[in-house]
Design a protein around this motif. Structure first.
Motif, short mmCIF file in Angstrom:
data_model
loop_
_atom_site.label_atom_id
_atom_site.label_comp_id
_atom_site.label_asym_id
_atom_site.label_seq_id
_atom_site.Cartn_x
_atom_site.Cartn_y
_atom_site.Cartn_z
N GLY A 43 1.09 -1.23 0.22
CA GLY A 43 0.27 -0.28 -0.48
C GLY A 43 1.27 1.22 -0.15
N TYR A 44 0.47 2.28 -0.82
CA TYR A 44 1.15 3.68 -1.04
C TYR A 44 2.36 3.05 -1.41
N GLN A 45 2.88 2.64 -2.11
CA GLN A 45 4.11 2.42 -3.12
C GLN A 45 3.56 2.60 -4.29
N ALA A 90 4.06 6.41 -3.91
CA ALA A 90 5.31 6.76 -3.34
C ALA A 90 6.40 7.33 -5.16
N LYS A 91 5.88 6.33 -5.85
CA LYS A 91 5.96 6.46 -7.32
C LYS A 91 5.53 7.18 -8.34
N THR A 130 6.86 10.14 -6.49
CA THR A 130 8.76 10.99 -6.93
C THR A 130 9.37 10.65 -8.03
N LEU A 156 0.48 10.79 4.82
CA LEU A 156 -0.12 10.15 3.31
C LEU A 156 -0.79 10.87 2.95
N PHE A 211 5.65 13.02 1.08
CA PHE A 211 7.31 12.58 0.76
C PHE A 211 8.37 13.10 0.42
#
Lengths: 122, 596
Positions: free
Chosen positions: B139-141, B144-145, B148, B259, B265
């Motif tokens: 989750g939340y990957q 993040a991707k 960033t 988040l 991030f």
């Protein structure tokens, strides 16, 4: 979260919470936990295996219980299934033996023959 | 942290919760304590497993034992036998899992075998109230991707390439919608989630929010970044209390971990999310009515254009997607658009969640790749029709959809095929009907719903649907004429053409499709005053057959004294006096009274 590293760390730390529910192909360690096994002291053996696997950070391992294995006089029984290798059955297990099995067999890959069923039935 | 050797998953979705699964959880808690197992066995409250028919459901890992219809008194047995002694209790398992002498994995059971779970992948696997579990399953990957590594345009391109279409009903390409909103001029933009699920029988959005609320938060943040919005709203009906609670908890946790909030991030992107509760009006699922409702106005649609992408909430550009559409987004980002586009048919990509209901063995939520045939969904996944009855039709798309008869049952399901058959995908309700369902009565049922839910703003919908309902009532009560059928068709056409919003434009669909495929049933009602399915009470005729032994039980139970007969002699029914209540049929021990 300010960085992705934080997310990855939290993910790593949380994996234990769900690892039981994932598809797996790793090492399976089973302890016989029917009435006979429990009476012979299988529970402390199982708990020791669980704690040792966590303490030594063994990855891809599943420690679980099963019913009566049929050789009640040899309980507590531990069976270790490693992918590609046959089943190894340890009998009359104790927490101390469990520590050694984890270290020697599961981590280093050397079967502790002295504890195996073969050593007792000769 | 504790290492557990076993996880007990208890369904905490609305279906199982209404069958006391929360109390069962407490009971498990007590039992585990009693047997000193609390340190070894973890209890996990999850979202819906989909197979609601078999609820309450309890799954024990690592064995993956799928216990169905668990009763309070079974908790003790599961704890003592399975958790303490390691013996799987075969008679409590879901009926299809025990094989001769082995136990089949639940994935091998018909209900799950043909399913492919993307939107529902975490439902019934993780605890929705623990953010760490969501993070542990990646989750939340995706967020993040995106924040960033990707530019907003790349996110939109990814979505366009994936071919994802809106899962709320219309099937508009999601990537285009995102692009329109991104390109629209505005100092402030909004992202909104339509969780106002109103179709009778559809509950996939509720299940996603109950079982995996973080996926919606993650997807909306991704959408916010892509279109340039810093603020989001989830519009959800207050009659989904469990879903609202879990979403609240999830938003709180996401804020705690930053988040949601500022500089997520370290990317400089800010995003905040709020919940808006709806009062449960069907029309508020229409996008412009939903926007009015979020603004605190009466939930009535506005004319389009302007579309929400240009003038949405407070006249600012607004991206509005449905829950299930959002639930696909993180997976598309993580696995790539080609992966998603590789599933489904040429013009409908990915999977679709359907709520199976009506005359079907496995009532519940199923997610299948687009292009799966209706037959596969109904017979392989749904387990067919109960009691060996014959299939008559399947209704898709709820009150906006239509009925599809047996001759089209092998049609692969996708947006365009369903439209061609005179129905639609809608939000994914799928109601199966058997030989005992009267198609006129079904059309009447849905019209009754739309008349009730019409907001009243435009006359075609407000007055037109009411007139149609009156005609349908006349037909089902034996007062219809052949001209009524023409009148229905004319009205239906006018309402479709001239209504303001989707509610009115699609309201006649159930009538049009049943008139098209089952005109003979309508004709039987008006010319022969007969209901072929025997469902319309007013047209039913009761009679007594030779099987009558003259026991007089029916004579005594008849509330209007319409049955005559001496003891041990054949009885008769005075059909003029009979009020067709059916009490005699239930009472007769010899099944001698028949309805025709």
């Amino acid at each position: 979260m300010k960085t992705i590293a934080e997310l990855q760390k939290l993910r790593q730390d949380s994996l234990d919470q769900v690892h039981l529910r994932k598809e797996r192909s790793g090492i399976r360690v089973v302890v016989g936990m029917a009435t006979c096994g429990i009476a012979a002291g299988a529970r402390p053996v199982l708990m020791t295996l669980l704690k040792e696997s966590k303490r030594k950070n063994v990855e891809n391992i599943l420690v679980t219980q099963t019913g009566c294995l049929g050789s009640c006089e040899y309980e507590p029984i531990i069976e270790v299934f490693k992918p590609g290798e046959g089943k190894v059955t340890y009998v009359r297990a104790t927490p101390e033996k469990a520590v050694k099995i984890m270290e020697e067999h599961i981590i280093k890959g050397e079967v502790v023959t002295d504890y195996c069923i073969g050593a007792y039935t000769k | 942290m504790n290492v557990y050797r076993s996880h007990v998953l208890i369904c905490g979705g609305t279906g199982c919760a209404s069958a006391d699964s929360f109390k069962m959880m407490d009971k498990f808690h007590d039992e585990l304590k009693k047997h000193d197992l609390a340190e070894e066995v973890k209890l996990v409250k999850t979202g819906c497993f989909g197979l609601c028919e078999a609820g309450p459901i309890v799954i024990v890992y690592p064995e993956r034992s799928f216990y169905s219809q668990v009763k309070m008194e079974d908790v003790e047995r599961i704890t003592e036998e399975h958790l303490l002694k390691g013996r799987v209790i075969k008679d409590l398992l879901f009926k299809e899992t025990p094989d001769e002498d082995t136990i089949k994995a639940i994935e091998e059971v018909g209900f799950y075998k043909k399913q492919k779970r993307i939107a529902l992948q975490n439902c019934g696997v993780i605890n929705p109230e623990v953010i760490e579990e969501y993070i542990a399953v990646d989750g939340y990957q995706a967020l993040a991707k995106v924040l960033t590594e990707m530019q907003p345009e790349e996110v939109i391109d990814t979505l366009k390439q994936s071919g994802l279409r809106g899962r709320g009903g219309g099937g508009f390409p999601a990537g285009l919608k995102w692009e329109f909103t991104a390109k629209a001029e505005g100092d402030q933009k909004y992202v909104a989630c339509n969780a106002d699920e109103g179709d009778p029988g559809a509950f996939m959005d509720r299940s996603i929010l109950e079982g995996d609320p973080h996926v919606i938060i993650e997807a909306m943040a991704i959408a916010g970044y892509a279109v340039g919005a810093t603020k989001g709203y989830v519009y959800i009906r207050a009659e989904y209390p469990i879903a609202v609670d879990r979403l609240r908890i999830a938003i709180k946790q996401a804020k705690m971990h930053n988040l949601l909030g500022t500089d997520i991030f370290g990317s400089g992107f800010d995003f905040d999310l709020e919940i808006r509760l709806g009062a449960g009006a069907f029309v508020c699922g229409e996008e412009t009515a939903l926007i009015n409702s979020i603004e605190g106005k009466r939930g009535m649609p506005r004319p389009r254009p302007p579309f929400p992408a240009h003038k949405g909430i407070w006249n600012k550009p607004t991206l509005l997607n449905n829950v299930e559409s959002y639930a696909n987004v993180p997976q598309i980002i993580l696995n790539g658009p080609e992966w998603f586009a590789g599933i489904g048919t040429e013009k409908s990509k990915g999977t679709k969640v359907f709520a199976l209901g009506g005359k079907i063995n496995n009532t519940g939520l199923v997610e299948v790749p687009m292009g799966t045939s209706l037959r596969e969904v109904i017979y392989d996944v749904g387990g067919g029709i109960p009691k060996g009855k014959a299939f008559k039709a399947v209704q898709t798309g709820g009150p906006s959809g239509g009925c599809i008869p047996m001759e089209h049952i092998d049609t692969p399901i996708d947006y365009d095929n369903l439209i061609k058959l005179g129905s639609m995908m809608g939000s994914g309700g799928m109601i199966v009907m058997d030989e005992d369902n009267c198609m006129v009565d079904i059309a009447r049922f849905f019209l009754d719903f739309t008349v009730e839910e019409s907001c009243g703003k435009c006359p075609p919908c407000r007055i037109g649907t009411k007139r149609m309902l009156e005609i349908l009532n006349n037909i089902t009560e034996g007062r219809g004429t052949l001209e009524d059928l023409d009148r229905l068709e004319a009205l239906a056409g006018n309402i479709k053409e001239s209504s303001l919003c989707g509610l009115g434009q699609t309201a006649p669909n159930p009538v049009i499709s049943t008139l098209h495929y089952f005109r003979h049933e309508y004709e039987a009602h008006v010319t022969e005053k007969r209901c072929p399915a025997g469902a319309c009470q007013a047209l039913a005729n009761y009679s007594i057959t030779e099987a009558c032994k003259g026991c007089t039980l029916c004579v005594k139970v008849c509330p209007v004294d319409a049955i005559q007969g001496e003891r041990k002699a054949l009885h008769t029914i005075d059909t003029d006096a009979c009020i067709k209540c059916g009490a005699c049929v239930d009472k007769c021990p010899f099944k001698a009274i028949v309805k025709k």
